[in-house]
Write a protein that holds these residues in place. Structure first.
Motif, PDB file in Angstrom:
ATOM      1  N   GLU A 201       0.859  -1.187   0.000  1.00  0.00           N
ATOM      2  CA  GLU A 201       0.000   0.000   0.000  1.00  0.00           C
ATOM      3  C   GLU A 201       0.898   1.241   0.000  1.00  0.00           C
ATOM      4  O   GLU A 201       1.769   1.366   0.854  1.00  0.00           O
ATOM      5  CB  GLU A 201      -0.895  -0.025   1.246  1.00  0.00           C
ATOM      6  N   ASP A 202       0.681   2.118  -0.963  1.00  0.00           N
ATOM      7  CA  ASP A 202       1.454   3.367  -1.055  1.00  0.00           C
ATOM      8  C   ASP A 202       2.962   3.119  -0.963  1.00  0.00           C
ATOM      9  O   ASP A 202       3.672   3.807  -0.220  1.00  0.00           O
ATOM     10  CB  ASP A 202       1.024   4.337   0.054  1.00  0.00           C
ATOM     11  N   GLY A 203       3.447   2.118  -1.690  1.00  0.00           N
ATOM     12  CA  GLY A 203       4.886   1.872  -1.731  1.00  0.00           C
ATOM     13  C   GLY A 203       5.453   1.223  -0.483  1.00  0.00           C
ATOM     14  O   GLY A 203       6.666   1.288  -0.244  1.00  0.00           O
ATOM     15  N   ARG A 204       4.582   0.629   0.317  1.00  0.00           N
ATOM     16  CA  ARG A 204       5.048   0.003   1.557  1.00  0.00           C
ATOM     17  C   ARG A 204       4.485  -1.410   1.690  1.00  0.00           C
ATOM     18  O   ARG A 204       3.343  -1.664   1.280  1.00  0.00           O
ATOM     19  CB  ARG A 204       4.598   0.816   2.770  1.00  0.00           C
ATOM     20  N   VAL A 205       5.303  -2.285   2.296  1.00  0.00           N
ATOM     21  CA  VAL A 205       4.810  -3.608   2.688  1.00  0.00           C
ATOM     22  C   VAL A 205       4.061  -3.440   4.008  1.00  0.00           C
ATOM     23  O   VAL A 205       4.593  -2.843   4.944  1.00  0.00           O
ATOM     24  CB  VAL A 205       5.989  -4.594   2.892  1.00  0.00           C
ATOM     25  N   VAL A 206       2.832  -3.936   4.081  1.00  0.00           N
ATOM     26  CA  VAL A 206       2.053  -3.816   5.313  1.00  0.00           C
ATOM     27  C   VAL A 206       1.906  -5.197   5.952  1.00  0.00           C
ATOM     28  O   VAL A 206       1.413  -6.131   5.310  1.00  0.00           O
ATOM     29  CB  VAL A 206       0.660  -3.220   5.042  1.00  0.00           C
ATOM     30  N   CYS A 207       2.353  -5.316   7.199  1.00  0.00           N
ATOM     31  CA  CYS A 207       2.188  -6.578   7.932  1.00  0.00           C
ATOM     32  C   CYS A 207       0.707  -6.782   8.251  1.00  0.00           C
ATOM     33  O   CYS A 207       0.041  -5.843   8.688  1.00  0.00           O
ATOM     34  CB  CYS A 207       3.002  -6.552   9.226  1.00  0.00           C
ATOM     35  N   PRO A 208       0.190  -7.984   8.039  1.00  0.00           N
ATOM     36  CA  PRO A 208      -1.249  -8.214   8.213  1.00  0.00           C
ATOM     37  C   PRO A 208      -1.677  -8.286   9.673  1.00  0.00           C
ATOM     38  O   PRO A 208      -2.869  -8.273   9.956  1.00  0.00           O
ATOM     39  CB  PRO A 208      -1.462  -9.564   7.540  1.00  0.00           C
ATOM     40  N   VAL A 209      -0.744  -8.373  10.599  1.00  0.00           N
ATOM     41  CA  VAL A 209      -1.162  -8.576  11.991  1.00  0.00           C
ATOM     42  C   VAL A 209      -1.173  -7.274  12.785  1.00  0.00           C
ATOM     43  O   VAL A 209      -2.214  -6.847  13.271  1.00  0.00           O
ATOM     44  CB  VAL A 209      -0.287  -9.639  12.684  1.00  0.00           C
TER      45      VAL A 209
ATOM     46  N   PHE B  14       0.082  -4.377  11.455  1.00  0.00           N
ATOM     47  CA  PHE B  14       0.006  -3.291  10.468  1.00  0.00           C
ATOM     48  C   PHE B  14       1.252  -2.406  10.430  1.00  0.00           C
ATOM     49  O   PHE B  14       1.171  -1.233  10.054  1.00  0.00           O
ATOM     50  CB  PHE B  14      -1.255  -2.444  10.669  1.00  0.00           C
ATOM     51  N   ALA B  15       2.421  -2.944  10.830  1.00  0.00           N
ATOM     52  CA  ALA B  15       3.678  -2.218  10.600  1.00  0.00           C
ATOM     53  C   ALA B  15       3.842  -2.034   9.095  1.00  0.00           C
ATOM     54  O   ALA B  15       3.451  -2.902   8.308  1.00  0.00           O
ATOM     55  CB  ALA B  15       4.859  -3.006  11.163  1.00  0.00           C
ATOM     56  N   GLU B  16       4.412  -0.890   8.702  1.00  0.00           N
ATOM     57  CA  GLU B  16       4.617  -0.602   7.279  1.00  0.00           C
ATOM     58  C   GLU B  16       6.120  -0.466   7.022  1.00  0.00           C
ATOM     59  O   GLU B  16       6.816   0.217   7.776  1.00  0.00           O
ATOM     60  CB  GLU B  16       3.908   0.698   6.900  1.00  0.00           C
ATOM     61  N   PHE B  17       6.595  -1.098   5.937  1.00  0.00           N
ATOM     62  CA  PHE B  17       8.017  -1.055   5.603  1.00  0.00           C
ATOM     63  C   PHE B  17       8.171  -0.492   4.195  1.00  0.00           C
ATOM     64  O   PHE B  17       7.565  -1.001   3.247  1.00  0.00           O
ATOM     65  CB  PHE B  17       8.616  -2.464   5.658  1.00  0.00           C
ATOM     66  N   GLU B  18       8.977   0.548   4.068  1.00  0.00           N
ATOM     67  CA  GLU B  18       9.180   1.163   2.745  1.00  0.00           C
ATOM     68  C   GLU B  18       9.869   0.186   1.812  1.00  0.00           C
ATOM     69  O   GLU B  18      10.881  -0.420   2.178  1.00  0.00           O
ATOM     70  CB  GLU B  18      10.059   2.421   2.888  1.00  0.00           C
ATOM     71  N   LEU B  19       9.301   0.045   0.625  1.00  0.00           N
ATOM     72  CA  LEU B  19       9.924  -0.809  -0.380  1.00  0.00           C
ATOM     73  C   LEU B  19      11.306  -0.251  -0.703  1.00  0.00           C
ATOM     74  O   LEU B  19      11.456   0.948  -0.960  1.00  0.00           O
ATOM     75  CB  LEU B  19       9.073  -0.858  -1.654  1.00  0.00           C
ATOM     76  N   GLY B  20      12.327  -1.102  -0.686  1.00  0.00           N
ATOM     77  CA  GLY B  20      13.674  -0.673  -1.047  1.00  0.00           C
ATOM     78  C   GLY B  20      14.564  -0.450   0.156  1.00  0.00           C
ATOM     79  O   GLY B  20      15.539  -1.158   0.348  1.00  0.00           O
ATOM     80  N   ASN B  21      14.196   0.511   1.036  1.00  0.00           N
ATOM     81  CA  ASN B  21      15.098   0.773   2.171  1.00  0.00           C
ATOM     82  C   ASN B  21      14.617   0.127   3.470  1.00  0.00           C
ATOM     83  O   ASN B  21      15.348   0.093   4.454  1.00  0.00           O
ATOM     84  CB  ASN B  21      15.347   2.276   2.341  1.00  0.00           C
ATOM     85  N   GLY B  22      13.366  -0.348   3.511  1.00  0.00           N
ATOM     86  CA  GLY B  22      12.889  -1.112   4.667  1.00  0.00           C
ATOM     87  C   GLY B  22      12.543  -0.293   5.891  1.00  0.00           C
ATOM     88  O   GLY B  22      12.213  -0.840   6.940  1.00  0.00           O
ATOM     89  N   ALA B  23      12.579   1.048   5.757  1.00  0.00           N
ATOM     90  CA  ALA B  23      12.274   1.897   6.932  1.00  0.00           C
ATOM     91  C   ALA B  23      10.873   1.567   7.457  1.00  0.00           C
ATOM     92  O   ALA B  23       9.939   1.382   6.683  1.00  0.00           O
ATOM     93  CB  ALA B  23      12.357   3.364   6.545  1.00  0.00           C
TER      94      ALA B  23
ATOM     95  N   SER C 198       6.240  -1.242  19.077  1.00  0.00           N
ATOM     96  CA  SER C 198       7.468  -0.813  19.750  1.00  0.00           C
ATOM     97  C   SER C 198       8.574  -1.848  19.542  1.00  0.00           C
ATOM     98  O   SER C 198       8.359  -3.040  19.724  1.00  0.00           O
ATOM     99  CB  SER C 198       7.166  -0.643  21.237  1.00  0.00           C
ATOM    100  N   GLY C 199       9.740  -1.374  19.128  1.00  0.00           N
ATOM    101  CA  GLY C 199      10.891  -2.262  18.970  1.00  0.00           C
ATOM    102  C   GLY C 199      10.965  -2.966  17.628  1.00  0.00           C
ATOM    103  O   GLY C 199      11.862  -3.775  17.394  1.00  0.00           O
ATOM    104  N   CYS C 200      10.059  -2.671  16.730  1.00  0.00           N
ATOM    105  CA  CYS C 200      10.048  -3.338  15.430  1.00  0.00           C
ATOM    106  C   CYS C 200      11.235  -2.854  14.580  1.00  0.00           C
ATOM    107  O   CYS C 200      11.425  -1.653  14.383  1.00  0.00           O
ATOM    108  CB  CYS C 200       8.739  -3.046  14.706  1.00  0.00           C
ATOM    109  N   ALA C 201      12.045  -3.805  14.072  1.00  0.00           N
ATOM    110  CA  ALA C 201      13.237  -3.460  13.293  1.00  0.00           C
ATOM    111  C   ALA C 201      12.876  -3.175  11.840  1.00  0.00           C
ATOM    112  O   ALA C 201      11.754  -3.446  11.394  1.00  0.00           O
ATOM    113  CB  ALA C 201      14.242  -4.602  13.366  1.00  0.00           C
ATOM    114  N   ARG C 202      13.851  -2.621  11.083  1.00  0.00           N
ATOM    115  CA  ARG C 202      13.651  -2.423   9.639  1.00  0.00           C
ATOM    116  C   ARG C 202      13.514  -3.755   8.946  1.00  0.00           C
ATOM    117  O   ARG C 202      13.982  -4.770   9.448  1.00  0.00           O
ATOM    118  CB  ARG C 202      14.874  -1.724   9.033  1.00  0.00           C
ATOM    119  N   LEU C 203      12.939  -3.719   7.770  1.00  0.00           N
ATOM    120  CA  LEU C 203      12.859  -4.919   6.942  1.00  0.00           C
ATOM    121  C   LEU C 203      14.065  -4.926   5.997  1.00  0.00           C
ATOM    122  O   LEU C 203      14.414  -3.893   5.414  1.00  0.00           O
ATOM    123  CB  LEU C 203      11.553  -4.901   6.132  1.00  0.00           C
ATOM    124  N   THR C 204      14.711  -6.074   5.881  1.00  0.00           N
ATOM    125  CA  THR C 204      15.850  -6.211   4.969  1.00  0.00           C
ATOM    126  C   THR C 204      15.356  -6.367   3.532  1.00  0.00           C
ATOM    127  O   THR C 204      14.383  -7.093   3.291  1.00  0.00           O
ATOM    128  CB  THR C 204      16.666  -7.467   5.347  1.00  0.00           C
TER     129      THR C 204
END
Lengths: 470, 109
Positions: free
Chosen positions: B61-69, B71-80, B86-92
């Protein structure tokens, strides 16, 4: 520990997490507190805690209750939080565009999973307590993700938010019930839909709620406002006289043809009183332009609804859908009186307009409702104080032994008019209020829907069918 | 150059990849998520860095991977990470390359 037949609760067995919908009972001793012969209602129904608990079970646990207007949640994931009785529910538009509603309580430790009043495009609802996460379909998507994944007995698929037993819409209004055995919404409303259409179907474009909700708390029993709207125009001449004079420059006016036109109609405890005077309620919003607008639509509305109902759209009129959903035709205010114990309500008010109305007309309705029927509104304040004292006086032990008089218009039943429901002549009448409490007594007495739908409050043709069958 | 290219692992056929998140399980590797947006391919661990949930059950959604549980969002490419627990790391995100015979990625770390 639980009420399911098969559940024997052996150690190591998966817990049965299916929804539990309570069964109704029968409270004939409470039903007798409404004396239809003497046209009296015992004041116990306004203060007694046991009766209130019985109301939650018999009425709010079974009746179809108003949740929302379709226009409030147009897109998938759009949601709002409301109440069915004292039960907090989330109403949410699904991906397939249907609507569902769930108890706002996590099946783990019971905490609320949704804290905000409303929102757009929700992905789901996450409990603050242990991170249990639910989709907009109510299903458990996951937990904190670390412990339960390694627990072989944890059956994620069997756990979810408790859905209402049935949910349905009538011309934009969404209702739900906690009773799987309840008849359809249209059967529950019966012929009263004919009167609902005055507001819901006077234009081909349908209706919408505008401008959000106005919430307030009034220290009164929920039945006082419900019975007021079901059939009490009498109070307007005293309670609202000063407000009416301030806005209208004159008193409340039921129209020159009152004797000929005014009536009350009741179906299954739902009721409307009306004077067929075309614009009496709309006038009290204080905008002459709105009055002109309603007049200008008379022919179009008559083509659609017939002459009688076209006259009802703006008329001096009020209505309640049993038990606690009320509205004022003409003033366009729709509201729910949520019970909060025997002596308190939470009132939520919306403004309903036709989608096709010009924007400036919609805006005048919104402002008009705000200035008349909101917590600071001219008329709402008048009413609230009356209902608070009608409730509070019953703290007096001797006071609450005294009978209340509901006998205005005994003997005014009118079977001559070709109108749906039980008709009484004249809007200045306690008839609908008597039938409201008769319906209340039916809900107290009967534990099944067959009896509920074929009692004294059933519409006349239904009663005729029953008598023919017997 | 040659050595680098040899280190890349073939992930799947290009035709299998759409705008949803495709889950790919390869022998000897943890499950992967694969997607394509605006002609650019992305390969990342299927397991959410927060806990153990499968990101392929989520969505883009909007250039981000959204976790289904949660709902953390990770930017495609850099994983931000955005709106993460709380404490959720970047996505590789793994370096990847579209070739004639499929999508390849360097599955480092």
């Amino acid at each position: 520990m639980c009420e399911h037949d098969q559940c024997t609760s052996h150690a190591g067995q998966k817990p049965d997490m299916r929804p539990v919908y309570p069964k109704a009972g029968s409270y004939p001793h409470f039903a007798k507190l409404v004396d239809t012969q003497k046209a009296q209602v015992d004041r116990k129904v306004f203060h007694d805690q046991e009766i209130y608990e019985a109301e939650l079970r018999q009425i709010f646990g079974r009746a179809w209750l108003f949740l929302a207007h379709e226009s409030q949640i147009p897109e998938p994931g759009d949601f709002l939080r409301t109440y069915m009785g004292e039960d907090n529910v989330i109403v949410v538009r699904q991906r397939d565009r249907s609507v569902n509603a769930f108890l706002n309580s996590c099946p783990h430790r019971g905490n609320r999973v949704c804290m905000v009043d409303a929102g757009k495009k929700a992905r789901g609802f996450i409990c603050n307590y242990h991170g249990w996460s639910f989709g907009i379909d109510g299903g458990l998507r996951g937990t904190d993700g670390k412990v339960y994944d390694s627990d072989a007995t944890f059956d994620k698929g069997s756990i979810g938010l408790t859905p209402v037993a049935q949910i349905a819409s009538y011309k934009g209004l969404i209702f739900a019930t906690f009773d799987p055995d309840a008849p359809s919404l249209e059967e529950f409303l019966g012929d009263f839909t004919w009167y609902l259409d005055v507001m819901l179907d006077n234009d081909e474009g349908g209706t919408e709620f505008i401008g959000g909700a106005i919430k307030s708390v009034i220290d009164c029993n929920w039945k006082f406002p419900a019975e007021n709207f079901v059939g009490d125009i009498l109070h307007a001449f005293w309670t609202h006289q000063s407000g009416a004079q301030a806005i209208l420059g004159g008193g409340v006016d039921l129209g020159a043809r009152y004797d000929e036109l005014a009536f009350q109609a009741s179906v299954y405890g739902h009721g409307i009183e009306t004077n067929l005077d075309k614009v009496g309620n709309t006038r009290t919003l204080g905008y002459p332009e709105l009055v002109d607008y309603v007049f200008s639509r008379q022919k179009a509305m008559a083509d659609r609804l017939g002459e009688v109902r076209a006259r009802m759209v703006g008329a001096v009129s009020s209505a309640t859908v049993f038990p606690n959903f009320s509205f004022l035709p003409g003033q366009a205010t729709f509201r729910v009186w949520h019970p909060r114990g025997p002596d308190k309500i939470e009132l939520v008010v919306w403004t309903l307009v036709n989608k096709n109305m010009p924007e400036h007309i919609k805006e005048l309705y919104r402002k008009g409702v705000m200035m008349t029927f909101s917590p600071a509104g001219v008329f709402e304040m008048d009413d609230g104080e009356n209902w608070e004292y009608s409730t509070r006086v019953n703290q007096g032990f001797v006071t609450r032994q005294q009978p209340l008089h509901y006998a205005l218009g005994v003997g005014t039943r009118d079977d001559s008019r070709d109108l749906p429901g039980i008709i009484h002549k004249g809007s200045l009448n306690d008839a609908n209020q008597r039938l409201f409490y008769t319906r209340w007594a039916e809900f107290m007495r009967f534990d099944n829907w067959h009896d509920l739908q074929n009692g004294e409050t059933a519409p006349p043709q239904r009663m005729a069918q029953r008598q023919a069958a017997e | 150059m040659m050595a680098d290219a040899l280190d890349m692992v073939r992930i799947c056929d290009l035709s299998e990849i759409g705008e949803e998140i495709l889950k790919v399980s390869l022998e000897g590797h943890k499950p992967l998520g694969v997607t394509c947006l605006d002609g650019i391919y992305y390969v990342f661990p299927d397991t959410c860095p927060h806990a153990n949930e499968s990101l392929s059950k989520g969505w883009i959604e909007d250039g981000r991977v959204v976790c289904p549980v949660h709902f953390a969002e990770f930017e495609l490419g850099n994983g931000a990470v955005h709106n993460g627990p709380s404490g959720c790391a970047r996505l590789t995100f793994y370096e990847c390359e579209a070739r004639i015979d499929g999508l390849y990625a360097r599955l480092t770390s």
